[in-house]
Design an enzyme around this catalytic site. Structure first.
Site, mmCIF file in Angstrom:
data_model
loop_
_atom_site.group_PDB
_atom_site.id
_atom_site.type_symbol
_atom_site.label_atom_id
_atom_site.label_comp_id
_atom_site.label_asym_id
_atom_site.label_seq_id
_atom_site.Cartn_x
_atom_site.Cartn_y
_atom_site.Cartn_z
ATOM 1 N N CYS A 173 1.068 -1.288 0.007
ATOM 2 C CA CYS A 173 0.025 0.079 0.091
ATOM 3 C C CYS A 173 1.140 0.963 -0.106
ATOM 4 C CB CYS A 173 -0.997 0.008 1.175
ATOM 5 S SG CYS A 173 -1.910 1.234 0.420
ATOM 6 N N CYS A 194 -5.861 1.725 -4.451
ATOM 7 C CA CYS A 194 -5.112 2.633 -3.557
ATOM 8 C C CYS A 194 -6.247 3.499 -2.988
ATOM 9 C CB CYS A 194 -3.413 3.193 -3.298
ATOM 10 S SG CYS A 194 -2.515 3.922 -2.038
HETATM 11 P P1 FAD Z 1 -0.616 -11.098 4.615
HETATM 12 O O1 FAD Z 1 -2.271 -10.774 3.721
HETATM 13 O O2 FAD Z 1 0.117 -9.951 4.948
HETATM 14 O O3 FAD Z 1 -0.538 -12.886 4.362
HETATM 15 C C1 FAD Z 1 0.545 -13.481 4.325
HETATM 16 C C2 FAD Z 1 0.097 -14.213 5.291
HETATM 17 O O4 FAD Z 1 1.281 -15.469 5.414
HETATM 18 C C3 FAD Z 1 0.625 -14.561 7.119
HETATM 19 O O5 FAD Z 1 -0.720 -14.681 7.184
HETATM 20 C C4 FAD Z 1 1.385 -14.928 7.685
HETATM 21 O O6 FAD Z 1 1.354 -15.620 8.314
HETATM 22 C C5 FAD Z 1 1.547 -16.051 6.647
HETATM 23 N N1 FAD Z 1 2.898 -16.409 6.616
HETATM 24 C C6 FAD Z 1 3.830 -15.791 6.778
HETATM 25 N N2 FAD Z 1 4.916 -16.141 6.944
HETATM 26 C C7 FAD Z 1 4.864 -17.900 6.347
HETATM 27 C C8 FAD Z 1 5.688 -19.151 6.760
HETATM 28 N N3 FAD Z 1 6.395 -19.396 6.178
HETATM 29 N N4 FAD Z 1 4.532 -20.175 6.335
HETATM 30 C C9 FAD Z 1 3.363 -20.014 6.002
HETATM 31 N N5 FAD Z 1 2.728 -18.877 5.750
HETATM 32 C C10 FAD Z 1 3.463 -18.140 6.618
HETATM 33 N N6 FAD Z 1 -4.400 -3.002 0.470
HETATM 34 C C11 FAD Z 1 -5.661 -1.770 -0.460
HETATM 35 O O7 FAD Z 1 -5.786 -3.080 -0.856
HETATM 36 N N7 FAD Z 1 -5.453 -0.857 0.510
HETATM 37 C C12 FAD Z 1 -5.621 -0.465 1.389
HETATM 38 O O8 FAD Z 1 -6.238 0.775 1.555
HETATM 39 C C13 FAD Z 1 -4.603 -0.776 1.920
HETATM 40 N N8 FAD Z 1 -3.898 -0.112 2.556
HETATM 41 C C14 FAD Z 1 -2.970 -0.895 3.896
HETATM 42 C C15 FAD Z 1 -2.856 0.051 4.938
HETATM 43 C C16 FAD Z 1 -2.015 -0.774 5.712
HETATM 44 C C17 FAD Z 1 -1.267 0.123 6.998
HETATM 45 C C18 FAD Z 1 -0.927 -2.154 5.424
HETATM 46 C C19 FAD Z 1 -0.379 -2.992 6.367
HETATM 47 C C20 FAD Z 1 -1.354 -2.480 4.374
HETATM 48 C C21 FAD Z 1 -2.376 -2.536 3.343
HETATM 49 N N9 FAD Z 1 -3.190 -2.958 2.247
HETATM 50 C C22 FAD Z 1 -4.260 -2.247 1.623
HETATM 51 C C23 FAD Z 1 -2.095 -3.904 1.809
HETATM 52 C C24 FAD Z 1 -2.876 -5.317 2.481
HETATM 53 O O9 FAD Z 1 -2.986 -5.388 3.540
HETATM 54 C C25 FAD Z 1 -1.696 -6.352 1.206
HETATM 55 O O10 FAD Z 1 -1.698 -5.959 0.315
HETATM 56 C C26 FAD Z 1 -2.300 -8.228 1.206
HETATM 57 O O11 FAD Z 1 -3.057 -8.066 3.226
HETATM 58 C C27 FAD Z 1 -1.683 -9.168 0.809
HETATM 59 O O12 FAD Z 1 -1.732 -10.025 1.062
HETATM 60 P P2 FAD Z 1 -0.624 -11.259 0.946
HETATM 61 O O13 FAD Z 1 -1.670 -11.936 0.925
HETATM 62 O O14 FAD Z 1 0.245 -11.325 0.164
HETATM 63 O O15 FAD Z 1 0.281 -10.775 2.738
#
Ligand code: FAD
Length: 407
Positions: A160, A340
């Site tokens: 983000c 965003c």
């Molecule tokens: P995540 O949702 O972070 O999930 C990753 C998962 O993998 C976690 O549950 C973790 O525990 C797990 N994991 C880690 N290591 C391991 C391992 N070794 N083995 C197995 N599992 C593991 N997005 C928007 O669309 N709009 C917004 O307005 C927005 N605002 C944001 C504001 C902030 C402050 C933040 C921090 C993020 C924001 N985002 C926003 C971004 C969004 O939250 C992420 O892009 C999204 O969560 C990504 O999904 P993901 O599955 O890649 O990662």
């Protein structure tokens, strides 16, 4: 232990991909490897830091978002052996798969800034990038009676990319309302060269920078925090290309940490040179291992790392993986969509929606560069509801996968 499909990570991408797969074929044998008991709605943390949401609204127990037909393996992947189709967990357990989806998110490198970890959550130092600290942001905002407030942005890529400045706008909006903005010296220190990566959104954002009388300092990277002395040290480059450092006193410091691939990805055969899961940017299939797909923040794709991107990617990964399982080529095409919602003031949002190359891809027939009340209602009410009840449940509203457009 063997599963037909193993998903690494039960975050936004992993849960959505599992649901999208099961929506297409309920009999699939899917396991999600996920160490956490809690699933976070991270986009809500900006709103917590702005005093609009309570932190409690941004998380749910992991078991409540796991699709019922999925096996949750509670553990963390330590290493990948893609030539053997196995992963090894931190406790030594080996799990084999026929197909794998990798969505572990990214690493917030708090330790990359000297002194930061020791002072986070006290001395006026906060970050909306941690669930437990976002309420402290709001506490600091309410407590400011004037002084110096610094908001930092690390080098790209980060998740983000708008969130560092969203924290600034919502803080300023509150100070404007309660009359302290005139006494507050606001500065946005960005390690990068520009306010926002998509040029069309910069002019309306600059209007808010002017309105809040915020100082923009570009190419200025936070490298050290002395919490007790309330001094932040930044590294920049002068006109001759020499590195310079400057100390800035602060009363409030909102930090966004540098971000990289997770160590177990960086050190794996799945990573590209930059340390991200090396996938084709359109099919999301791994460039080397064709039985592996990737999505979310941990991927090599050059989109905005957002939950909105994962929402679009999950159905594409599901549909393409099912084709691969039938011996076909993946045809469904990701255009780099990410979104965003820039919370420029309490009550208005500029809903930035764009794909690869900064191409604007609006979901609504409006000028997406304008700040709007309707977009605020979307961010504050509709998007969280959609996240829990549609995206994580495989309801692919507005994101049904499509093949590549004909040239
Ligand atoms: P995540 O949702 O972070 O999930 C990753 C998962 O993998 C976690 O549950 C973790 O525990 C797990 N994991 C880690 N290591 C391991 C391992 N070794 N083995 C197995 N599992 C593991 N997005 C928007 O669309 N709009 C917004 O307005 C927005 N605002 C944001 C504001 C902030 C402050 C933040 C921090 C993020 C924001 N985002 C926003 C971004 C969004 O939250 C992420 O892009 C999204 O969560 C990504 O999904 P993901 O599955 O890649 O990662």
């Amino acid at each position: 232990m063997h599963h037909q499909i193993v998903i690494v990570g039960g975050g936004s991408g992993g849960i959505s991909a599992a649901s999208s797969l099961l929506k297409r074929n309920k009999s699939l044998d899917i396991a999600i490897i996920e160490p956490s008991d809690v699933h976070y709605y991270q986009p809500g943390w900006t709103m917590v830091g702005g005093g609009i949401f309570h932190a409690q609204q941004t998380h749910r127990p992991m078991h409540s978002v796991m699709p019922s037909r999925v096996k949750h393996i509670k553990g963390a992947v330590a290493t990948f052996q893609p030539d053997d189709n196995t992963v090894t967990l931190e406790d030594g357990t080996k799990i084999s798969y026929t197909y794998m989806i990798v969505s572990p998110g990214l690493k917030l490198n708090w330790a990359g800034i000297e002194g930061l970890e020791a002072t986070l959550g006290k001395n006026g130092v906060t970050s909306n990038y941690r669930f437990d600290l976002a309420p402290y942001t709001w506490k600091l905002v309410q407590g400011m009676k004037g002084g110096k407030a610094i908001f930092t942005q690390p080098p790209m890529p980060i998740k983000c990319a708008g969130a560092p400045q969203k924290a600034m706008y919502l803080s300023c909006s509150e100070w404007e309302k309660n009359g302290t903005l005139n006494n507050t010296d606001v500065e946005f220190c960005n390690a990068g060269p520009g306010l926002f990566g998509v040029a069309d959104y910069v002019p309306p954002l600059m209007e808010y920078v002017k309105r809040y009388n915020a100082k923009l300092t570009m190419n200025s990277k936070l490298i050290k925090v002395d919490g007790d002395a309330k001094i932040a040290t930044f590294e920049g480059t002068d006109a001759d290309g020499n590195r310079t450092t400057v100390d800035k006193p602060f009363d409030m410091l909102h930090v966004v940490p540098p971000q990289t691939g997770l160590d177990f990805i960086v050190n794996s055969p799945l990573a590209n040179e930059a340390g991200w899961v090396d996938v084709n940017q359109h099919s999301l299939q791994h460039n080397t291992y064709k039985n592996i797909f990737g999505l979310g923040d941990g991927c090599s794709t050059a989109n905005a790392k957002t939950a909105a991107a994962a929402r679009k990617q999950a159905p594409i990964v599901a549909a393409n993986l099912l084709r691969v399982m039938m011996g076909q080529e993946p045809v469904y095409h990701y255009d780099g969509y990410g979104s965003c919602p820039l919370t420029v003031e309490n009550g208005k949002v500029i809903l930035a929606e764009f794909g690869y190359g900064g191409k604007i891809i609006p979901s609504f027939p409006w000028d997406s560069t304008k700040p709007r009340k309707l977009a605020w209602i979307l961010k504050a009410g509709i998007l969280p509801w959609m996240y829990w009840n549609a995206m994580l449940k495989g309801r692919e509203w507005l994101v049904a996968p499509k093949p590549a457009p004909k040239a």
